[in-house]
Design a protein around this motif. Structure first.
Motif, mmCIF file in Angstrom:
data_model
loop_
_atom_site.group_PDB
_atom_site.id
_atom_site.type_symbol
_atom_site.label_atom_id
_atom_site.label_comp_id
_atom_site.label_asym_id
_atom_site.label_seq_id
_atom_site.Cartn_x
_atom_site.Cartn_y
_atom_site.Cartn_z
ATOM 1 N N UNK A 1 0.800 -1.227 0.000
ATOM 2 C CA UNK A 1 0.000 0.000 0.000
ATOM 3 C C UNK A 1 0.834 1.279 0.000
ATOM 4 N N UNK A 2 2.138 1.148 -0.188
ATOM 5 C CA UNK A 2 3.026 2.308 -0.089
ATOM 6 C C UNK A 2 2.699 3.399 -1.099
ATOM 7 N N UNK A 3 2.116 3.045 -2.235
ATOM 8 C CA UNK A 3 1.843 4.045 -3.273
ATOM 9 C C UNK A 3 0.691 4.983 -2.916
ATOM 10 N N UNK A 4 -0.042 4.668 -1.878
ATOM 11 C CA UNK A 4 -1.148 5.527 -1.444
ATOM 12 C C UNK A 4 -0.569 6.691 -0.632
ATOM 13 N N UNK A 5 -0.701 7.904 -1.170
ATOM 14 C CA UNK A 5 -0.110 9.075 -0.502
ATOM 15 C C UNK A 5 -0.738 9.348 0.860
ATOM 16 N N UNK A 6 -1.919 8.782 1.098
ATOM 17 C CA UNK A 6 -2.588 8.985 2.388
ATOM 18 C C UNK A 6 -2.039 8.070 3.472
ATOM 19 N N UNK A 7 -1.252 7.080 3.082
ATOM 20 C CA UNK A 7 -0.723 6.136 4.064
ATOM 21 C C UNK A 7 0.366 6.799 4.901
ATOM 22 N N UNK A 8 0.200 6.737 6.208
ATOM 23 C CA UNK A 8 1.195 7.275 7.131
ATOM 24 C C UNK A 8 1.220 6.399 8.374
ATOM 25 N N UNK A 9 2.027 6.759 9.337
ATOM 26 C CA UNK A 9 2.178 5.920 10.526
ATOM 27 C C UNK A 9 0.859 5.718 11.263
ATOM 28 N N UNK A 10 0.065 6.785 11.526
ATOM 29 C CA UNK A 10 -1.212 6.567 12.222
ATOM 30 C C UNK A 10 -2.165 5.650 11.454
ATOM 31 N N UNK A 11 -2.215 5.786 10.132
ATOM 32 C CA UNK A 11 -3.140 4.946 9.368
ATOM 33 C C UNK A 11 -2.672 3.495 9.324
ATOM 34 N N UNK B 1 8.338 4.818 9.679
ATOM 35 C CA UNK B 1 8.411 5.826 8.638
ATOM 36 C C UNK B 1 9.485 5.522 7.614
ATOM 37 N N UNK B 2 10.624 4.997 8.081
ATOM 38 C CA UNK B 2 11.710 4.668 7.169
ATOM 39 C C UNK B 2 11.334 3.496 6.274
ATOM 40 N N UNK B 3 10.608 2.524 6.826
ATOM 41 C CA UNK B 3 10.173 1.383 6.017
ATOM 42 C C UNK B 3 9.225 1.836 4.914
ATOM 43 N N UNK B 4 8.315 2.746 5.239
ATOM 44 C CA UNK B 4 7.380 3.268 4.247
ATOM 45 C C UNK B 4 8.120 4.055 3.168
ATOM 46 N N UNK B 5 9.034 4.912 3.585
ATOM 47 C CA UNK B 5 9.808 5.701 2.631
ATOM 48 C C UNK B 5 10.635 4.803 1.720
ATOM 49 N N UNK B 6 11.244 3.772 2.278
ATOM 50 C CA UNK B 6 12.082 2.861 1.492
ATOM 51 C C UNK B 6 11.270 2.185 0.393
ATOM 52 N N UNK B 7 10.043 1.760 0.723
ATOM 53 C CA UNK B 7 9.201 1.122 -0.288
ATOM 54 C C UNK B 7 8.841 2.094 -1.397
ATOM 55 N N UNK B 8 8.473 3.303 -1.030
ATOM 56 C CA UNK B 8 8.117 4.289 -2.053
ATOM 57 C C UNK B 8 9.303 4.609 -2.950
ATOM 58 N N UNK B 9 10.471 4.762 -2.365
ATOM 59 C CA UNK B 9 11.664 5.055 -3.161
ATOM 60 C C UNK B 9 12.015 3.887 -4.083
ATOM 61 N N UNK C 1 3.794 13.356 -2.012
ATOM 62 C CA UNK C 1 2.915 14.510 -2.212
ATOM 63 C C UNK C 1 3.656 15.707 -2.780
ATOM 64 N N UNK C 2 4.978 15.777 -2.539
ATOM 65 C CA UNK C 2 5.754 16.932 -2.980
ATOM 66 C C UNK C 2 6.983 16.463 -3.757
ATOM 67 N N UNK C 3 7.142 16.988 -4.967
ATOM 68 C CA UNK C 3 8.257 16.589 -5.823
ATOM 69 C C UNK C 3 9.596 16.926 -5.192
ATOM 70 N N UNK C 4 9.685 18.089 -4.527
ATOM 71 C CA UNK C 4 10.957 18.490 -3.920
ATOM 72 C C UNK C 4 11.362 17.518 -2.814
ATOM 73 N N UNK C 5 10.386 17.106 -2.007
ATOM 74 C CA UNK C 5 10.679 16.149 -0.932
ATOM 75 C C UNK C 5 11.130 14.814 -1.517
ATOM 76 N N UNK C 6 10.513 14.405 -2.619
ATOM 77 C CA UNK C 6 10.923 13.167 -3.291
ATOM 78 C C UNK C 6 12.364 13.270 -3.769
ATOM 79 N N UNK C 7 12.708 14.371 -4.395
ATOM 80 C CA UNK C 7 14.068 14.546 -4.919
ATOM 81 C C UNK C 7 15.115 14.484 -3.802
ATOM 82 N N UNK C 8 14.816 15.147 -2.673
ATOM 83 C CA UNK C 8 15.758 15.116 -1.556
ATOM 84 C C UNK C 8 15.923 13.706 -1.012
ATOM 85 N N UNK C 9 14.793 13.021 -0.810
ATOM 86 C CA UNK C 9 14.849 11.667 -0.264
ATOM 87 C C UNK C 9 15.569 10.719 -1.222
#
Length: 305
Positions: free
Chosen positions: A202-212, A238-246, A273-281
């Motif tokens: 479910x990592x591709x869902x931008x609404x997915x976060x730690x609380x959800x 959070x790192x696991x979610x970010x790693x999957x998206x990347x 959600x933000x291109x700049x945040x994606x580029x940095x990550x």
């Protein structure tokens, strides 16, 4: 095949030209073996049990074909995405269907399974589903293990054995509504694996976060964080979610069919959600910008020989 499980009688209409393809993934006391064979009949008789009994449970994830299993006076049919179970200490017969049978077998000693034998014995012979719940999680684990087995190191066998034993115990306990019979560590590890699978899917869902993620598993955010801390690999939720998206975005950037898709669109379709945040990550993870990474793949051009 008889040596992988336990001594068996086997017969087949294709005996003179019988074909079977099987390999064994050894995890110490536990073995996993993908196999495909022509129609045949397996029998575990009382005489064979007296001759040799490794005192193990068997579980098969059926991928294609079917098996008609007779245990005692009852016969059940198992088909694709069913989980068949048997016990080396019991008499049984399995007659496969007319088509070749493909399955992933698991041999696990009773002493290794983290579930009381009196509970596990009640599951044997019943029909378990690999389409949902913990059964689906076990099926995914076995399928990935078989696909990736050649990349595993021998030092990883104990960890894989523990995860597999936990999953089998959880499937058995779920069938009995007896999760309370599971040791705490088994329940914890199974839940952690379920959460990691949920994140991956479910990592591709931008609404997915730690609380959800916590809400989807009916646990608190603090307990979710504690689960990951107890895994001991230093990965936070959070790192696991970010790693999957990347990782998903990285594959897209290398895909020739997506060559013309703008980087910011790839970022959005992979949950950012933000291109700049994606580029940095992305730069932090791969030491180059997404655009530069994409350019590491040569452009495929058409043309004849």
């Amino acid at each position: 095949m008889a040596e992988t499980h336990a001594p068996m009688e086997m017969e087949s209409d294709y005996a003179t030209e019988f074909q079977v393809n099987q390999r064994v993934i050894s995890l110490g006391e536990v073995a996993v073996y993908p196999a495909e064979c022509q129609p045949l009949v397996f029998r575990r008789t009382a005489k064979l049990i007296r001759k040799a009994d490794p005192e193990a449970y068997h579980l098969s994830l059926i991928q294609r074909g079917e098996g008609h299993v007779t245990l005692g006076k009852e016969t059940r049919t198992h088909r694709a995405y069913d989980l068949h179970t048997s016990d080396t200490s019991r008499v049984w017969e399995i007659q496969t269907g007319r088509e070749p049978l493909r399955f992933i077998g698991v041999e696990i000693p009773k002493a290794v399974l983290p579930l009381p034998a009196r509970e596990a014995d009640r599951v044997i012979g019943g029909r378990l589903s690999a389409r949902e719940g913990t059964g689906a999680l076990l099926a995914q684990f076995l399928t990935r293990m078989v696909a990736d087995s050649r990349s595993y190191r021998p030092s990883e066998a104990p960890r894989l054995r523990t995860v597999l034993a936990d999953l089998v115990a959880a499937v058995f306990a779920g069938a009995l509504d007896a999760e309370r019979s599971l040791p705490y560590e088994t329940h914890r590890r199974t839940l952690a694996l379920s959460i990691r699978t949920f994140i991956r899917e479910n990592a591709d869902d931008s609404r997915l976060d730690v609380p959800s993620i916590a809400a989807a598993h009916h646990i608190s955010v603090s307990y979710l964080h504690r689960l990951f801390q107890q895994e001991g690999d230093g990965t936070t939720v959070g790192r696991a979610l970010l790693r999957q998206r990347l990782e998903h975005a990285r594959r897209d950037l290398l895909d020739p069919l997506l060559r013309e898709m703008p980087v910011h669109v790839i970022a959005a379709r992979r949950g950012f959600s933000h291109a700049a945040a994606f580029s940095r990550a992305f730069r932090d993870a791969y030491a180059m910008t997404p655009t530069a990474y994409r350019q590491t793949t040569p452009t495929t051009t058409g043309g004849g020989e």
